[in-house]
Design a protein around this motif. Sequence first.
Motif, short mmCIF file in Angstrom:
data_model
loop_
_atom_site.label_atom_id
_atom_site.label_comp_id
_atom_site.label_asym_id
_atom_site.label_seq_id
_atom_site.Cartn_x
_atom_site.Cartn_y
_atom_site.Cartn_z
N ALA A 235 0.84 -1.19 0.00
CA ALA A 235 0.00 0.00 0.00
C ALA A 235 0.88 1.25 0.00
O ALA A 235 0.53 2.26 -0.58
N ASN A 236 2.05 1.18 0.66
CA ASN A 236 3.00 2.29 0.69
C ASN A 236 4.20 1.87 -0.15
O ASN A 236 5.11 1.21 0.33
N VAL A 237 4.18 2.27 -1.42
CA VAL A 237 5.20 1.84 -2.37
C VAL A 237 6.60 2.30 -1.95
O VAL A 237 7.56 1.54 -2.04
N ASP A 238 6.72 3.53 -1.47
CA ASP A 238 8.03 4.05 -1.08
C ASP A 238 8.62 3.27 0.09
O ASP A 238 9.81 2.95 0.09
N ALA A 239 7.80 2.96 1.09
CA ALA A 239 8.28 2.18 2.23
C ALA A 239 8.67 0.78 1.79
O ALA A 239 9.68 0.24 2.25
N ALA A 240 7.92 0.19 0.89
CA ALA A 240 8.23 -1.16 0.42
C ALA A 240 9.54 -1.17 -0.36
O ALA A 240 10.37 -2.07 -0.18
N LYS A 241 9.75 -0.16 -1.18
CA LYS A 241 10.99 -0.06 -1.96
C LYS A 241 12.18 0.07 -1.01
O LYS A 241 13.19 -0.62 -1.16
N GLU A 242 12.04 0.93 -0.01
CA GLU A 242 13.12 1.11 0.95
C GLU A 242 13.35 -0.16 1.78
O GLU A 242 14.48 -0.51 2.06
N TRP A 243 12.27 -0.83 2.14
CA TRP A 243 12.38 -2.08 2.90
C TRP A 243 13.16 -3.13 2.10
O TRP A 243 14.00 -3.83 2.63
N ARG A 244 12.87 -3.21 0.80
CA ARG A 244 13.57 -4.17 -0.05
C ARG A 244 15.03 -3.78 -0.27
O ARG A 244 15.91 -4.63 -0.26
N GLU A 245 15.30 -2.48 -0.48
CA GLU A 245 16.63 -2.04 -0.91
C GLU A 245 17.57 -1.63 0.23
O GLU A 245 18.78 -1.69 0.07
N ASP A 246 17.01 -1.16 1.36
CA ASP A 246 17.87 -0.65 2.44
C ASP A 246 17.20 -0.90 3.80
O ASP A 246 17.05 0.01 4.60
N ARG A 247 16.83 -2.14 4.01
CA ARG A 247 16.08 -2.54 5.22
C ARG A 247 16.78 -2.16 6.52
O ARG A 247 16.15 -1.76 7.47
N HIS A 248 18.11 -2.28 6.54
CA HIS A 248 18.86 -2.05 7.78
C HIS A 248 19.45 -0.65 7.85
O HIS A 248 20.14 -0.32 8.81
N GLY A 249 19.16 0.18 6.86
CA GLY A 249 19.68 1.54 6.84
C GLY A 249 18.54 2.56 6.94
O GLY A 249 17.98 2.78 8.01
N ALA A 250 18.19 3.15 5.81
CA ALA A 250 17.19 4.22 5.78
C ALA A 250 15.84 3.77 6.31
O ALA A 250 15.19 4.49 7.07
N PHE A 251 15.41 2.57 5.94
CA PHE A 251 14.11 2.08 6.41
C PHE A 251 14.09 1.99 7.93
O PHE A 251 13.17 2.49 8.59
#
Length: 123
Positions: free
Chosen positions: A90-106
């Motif tokens: 539902a939140n595309v930006d959060a999902a993208k960040e979760w996939r790409e930088d889960r332990h950093g920015a997310f």
Amino acid sequence: MTEPQSALLLRRQLAELNKNPVEGFSAGLIEDNDLYRWEVLIIGPPDTLYEGGVFKAHLTFPKDYPLRPPKMKFITDIWHPNDPNGDSPANVDAAKEWREDRHGAFKRKVARCVRKSQETAFE
């Protein structure tokens, strides 16, 4: 005038939640005379990025509940894909960040949300 079936069901469900609370979750009416609008508090589960957070949301039930589901809107800011399926968030930006930088920015954004939720939980 008799109460609609949906109101009777909601009254019963709210009473059950108060009698047998669910861990990490509480609910009550936003206004005492409106069974169709609830305020809920969700406590971030232990051993997750959301641990210790206090997230407030409003549930609005339709008059033909349970034939149609309630709508839920978070009042507290929360950074979350809002869908366990990362391919259909539902939140595309959060999902993208979760996939790409889960332990950093997310993780940093979630930590900010948790801190803010604790500061504003009982306003």
